[in-house]
Design a protein around this motif. Sequence first.
Motif, PDB file in Angstrom:
ATOM      1  N   THR A  47      -0.950   1.620   0.567  1.00 18.41           N
ATOM      2  CA  THR A  47       0.229   1.557  -0.300  1.00 18.41           C
ATOM      3  C   THR A  47       0.165   2.630  -1.376  1.00 18.41           C
ATOM      4  O   THR A  47       1.150   3.343  -1.622  1.00 18.41           O
ATOM      5  CB  THR A  47       0.346   0.159  -0.936  1.00 18.41           C
ATOM      6  OG1 THR A  47       0.404  -0.815   0.114  1.00 18.41           O
ATOM      7  CG2 THR A  47       1.590   0.048  -1.798  1.00 18.41           C
ATOM      8  N   VAL A 179       4.024  -5.944  -2.559  1.00 21.61           N
ATOM      9  CA  VAL A 179       3.126  -5.901  -1.405  1.00 21.61           C
ATOM     10  C   VAL A 179       1.868  -6.688  -1.747  1.00 21.61           C
ATOM     11  O   VAL A 179       1.134  -6.303  -2.660  1.00 21.61           O
ATOM     12  CB  VAL A 179       2.749  -4.445  -1.047  1.00 21.61           C
ATOM     13  CG1 VAL A 179       1.764  -4.405   0.117  1.00 21.61           C
ATOM     14  CG2 VAL A 179       3.983  -3.610  -0.744  1.00 21.61           C
ATOM     15  N   THR A 181      -1.978  -7.839  -1.126  1.00 23.16           N
ATOM     16  CA  THR A 181      -3.160  -7.310  -0.444  1.00 23.16           C
ATOM     17  C   THR A 181      -3.998  -8.466   0.090  1.00 23.16           C
ATOM     18  O   THR A 181      -3.719  -9.636  -0.198  1.00 23.16           O
ATOM     19  CB  THR A 181      -4.020  -6.458  -1.394  1.00 23.16           C
ATOM     20  OG1 THR A 181      -4.679  -7.321  -2.327  1.00 23.16           O
ATOM     21  CG2 THR A 181      -3.185  -5.416  -2.129  1.00 23.16           C
TER      22      THR A 181
END
Length: 194
Positions: A47, A179, A181
């Motif tokens: 990312t 996002v 992880t």
Amino acid sequence: MGRVVVVENVTLDGVMQAPGGAEEDLRADFPYGGWARPYADRVMAETMGRGMGRDGGMLFGRRTYEQFHGFWSNRTDGNPYTEVLNRKPKYVASRTLSGPLLWQNSSLLVGEAVDAVAGLKRDVAGDLVVLGSGELVRSLAGAGLVDVYTLSIHPLTLGIGTKLFGEGAYGTMELVEAVPTTTGVIIASYRPTA
């Protein structure tokens, strides 16, 4: 016209101080340097790597610039960030440094940082990415110059340390992307709305 994109590691309680290493920032006897390292994973690397590949340049305050220069400028281990950081234009806000700066493609901003960055936004195509550089970020935010915050929000609290947003830093933001992880970090991008 360029955008100012702030990229920071922060804790749940907003601390940004010394995420990378024990000796990174010992101001106020900060004992938790390196708190972000156990949370690194492939998702975070991919990312952050996408963001690093965009056109534009880097903005640094003096302290962060000197740390990055000392760590990244002479690496030969094939790390993909090394090539990007060496290649990109780097603009440094400092009241104490004088030119020329030693790290390739580095320029010292002339005059007040807020005015210089406002000029860069007009003249530079692409993103002007700020890493670390808390004092610079707070100045740019106060002047309404930050377009995006990309925050890697780590699942821990420290209770002490320099925070990204200081006292009285009121503002609202709109979530652009999030996002997760594999280690519980949420990489969230926000656009200021007020």
